[in-house]
Design a protein around this motif. Structure first.
Motif, PDB file in Angstrom:
ATOM      1  N   GLY A   1      26.894 -21.338  21.357  1.00  0.00           N
ATOM      2  CA  GLY A   1      25.334 -21.275  20.940  1.00  0.00           C
ATOM      3  C   GLY A   1      25.199 -21.134  19.973  1.00  0.00           C
ATOM      4  N   THR A   2      26.459 -21.596  19.040  1.00  0.00           N
ATOM      5  CA  THR A   2      26.478 -22.312  17.290  1.00  0.00           C
ATOM      6  C   THR A   2      26.463 -23.536  17.470  1.00  0.00           C
ATOM      7  N   VAL A   3      25.031 -24.182  16.464  1.00  0.00           N
ATOM      8  CA  VAL A   3      24.752 -25.705  16.945  1.00  0.00           C
ATOM      9  C   VAL A   3      24.655 -25.741  15.666  1.00  0.00           C
ATOM     10  N   TYR A   4      25.085 -27.503  14.947  1.00  0.00           N
ATOM     11  CA  TYR A   4      24.457 -27.335  13.437  1.00  0.00           C
ATOM     12  C   TYR A   4      23.701 -28.882  14.222  1.00  0.00           C
ATOM     13  N   VAL A   5      22.689 -28.829  13.727  1.00  0.00           N
ATOM     14  CA  VAL A   5      22.235 -30.076  13.350  1.00  0.00           C
ATOM     15  C   VAL A   5      21.305 -31.072  12.379  1.00  0.00           C
ATOM     16  N   ALA A   6      21.865 -32.408  12.098  1.00  0.00           N
ATOM     17  CA  ALA A   6      21.760 -33.009  10.418  1.00  0.00           C
ATOM     18  C   ALA A   6      20.980 -34.593  11.063  1.00  0.00           C
ATOM     19  N   VAL A   7      20.386 -34.800   9.923  1.00  0.00           N
ATOM     20  CA  VAL A   7      19.985 -35.598   9.346  1.00  0.00           C
ATOM     21  C   VAL A   7      20.564 -36.297   7.766  1.00  0.00           C
ATOM     22  N   ASP A   8      20.176 -37.407   8.246  1.00  0.00           N
ATOM     23  CA  ASP A   8      20.861 -38.271   6.835  1.00  0.00           C
ATOM     24  C   ASP A   8      20.089 -39.345   6.942  1.00  0.00           C
ATOM     25  N   GLY A   9      18.946 -39.850   5.761  1.00  0.00           N
ATOM     26  CA  GLY A   9      18.508 -41.566   5.161  1.00  0.00           C
ATOM     27  C   GLY A   9      18.409 -41.706   4.692  1.00  0.00           C
ATOM     28  N   PRO A  10      17.383 -42.873   3.760  1.00  0.00           N
ATOM     29  CA  PRO A  10      17.597 -43.500   2.688  1.00  0.00           C
ATOM     30  C   PRO A  10      17.523 -42.752   1.289  1.00  0.00           C
ATOM     31  N   PRO A  11      18.574 -43.429   0.375  1.00  0.00           N
ATOM     32  CA  PRO A  11      17.514 -42.402  -0.858  1.00  0.00           C
ATOM     33  C   PRO A  11      16.122 -42.444  -1.422  1.00  0.00           C
ATOM     34  N   GLY A  12      16.108 -40.710  -1.812  1.00  0.00           N
ATOM     35  CA  GLY A  12      14.273 -40.611  -1.496  1.00  0.00           C
ATOM     36  C   GLY A  12      14.079 -40.610  -0.500  1.00  0.00           C
ATOM     37  N   ALA A  13      14.438 -40.168   0.741  1.00  0.00           N
ATOM     38  CA  ALA A  13      13.556 -40.013   1.809  1.00  0.00           C
ATOM     39  C   ALA A  13      13.919 -39.086   2.525  1.00  0.00           C
ATOM     40  N   HIS A  14      14.402 -37.677   1.813  1.00  0.00           N
ATOM     41  CA  HIS A  14      14.535 -36.375   2.079  1.00  0.00           C
ATOM     42  C   HIS A  14      13.053 -35.821   1.458  1.00  0.00           C
TER      43      HIS A  14
END
Length: 181
Positions: free
Chosen positions: A112-125
């Motif tokens: 049940g231990t889960v990591y989800v991630a997102v990576d986007g264009p510079p300055g998008a976060h």
């Protein structure tokens, strides 16, 4: 109301942006959810299912020392998977899932231990100086339920990032009201 995958395809299409997916525990379910949406070919560059730990390094450029130290179920691994698939497949956005669906613990991490991630264009976060976002999940349920909730969670995380770029957007407010992350 449209599904999260439908909304992602719509938002990315309107923006002219693309997406790449890196998956471990979800084994292709995230890509399947997105490709079920008509028009997904306009935004989805591709996906990498790196189930074996060494493939995370070989295909997604996850740091080998990090994998050796912490194993594949780690927030930094998820972040590097998202960044790695974004770079490898030449997309504007990368999303990733890694975790333990069961039945047994892995790398000292409970089921049940889960990591989800997102990576986007510079300055998008939203709320960060870049470098992506990672969300830690502690999920209960069967193996199938943990995997499906991981899919829902990574799509919600990307929707939140996209909505964060559209301050004042009605859709962003709906996402927050309906439990988006």
């Amino acid at each position: 109301m449209s599904s999260p995958a439908t909304e992602l395809v719509r938002l990315l299409t309107v923006r002219g942006q693309t997406l790449a997916v890196a998956e471990s525990l979800t084994g292709g379910l995230v890509a399947a959810e997105i490709t079920a949406v008509p028009g997904a070919s306009k935004v989805l560059r591709g996906s990498v299912t790196a189930y074996a730990t060494e493939l995370k390094h070989q295909l997604l450029a996850v740091d080998a020392a990090l994998l050796a130290r912490h194993g594949a179920v780690d927030p930094q691994v998820a972040a590097q998977m998202a960044a790695g698939v974004r770079t490898a497949l030449g997309a504007d956005w990368g999303i990733a899932t890694t975790g333990v669906a069961g039945p047994d613990p892995q790398d000292g991490r409970p089921v049940g231990t889960v990591y989800v991630a997102v990576d986007g264009p510079p300055g998008a976060h939203s709320g960060s100086a870049g470098g992506g976002k990672v969300e830690a999940l502690r999920l209960n349920g069967s193996r199938a339920e943990i995997r499906m909730e991981s899919v829902r969670s990574v799509l919600a995380l990307l929707l939140k990032e996209l909505a964060g770029e559209q301050t004042g957007n009605e859709r962003a407010q709906d996402t927050e009201r309906n439990g988006g992350f």
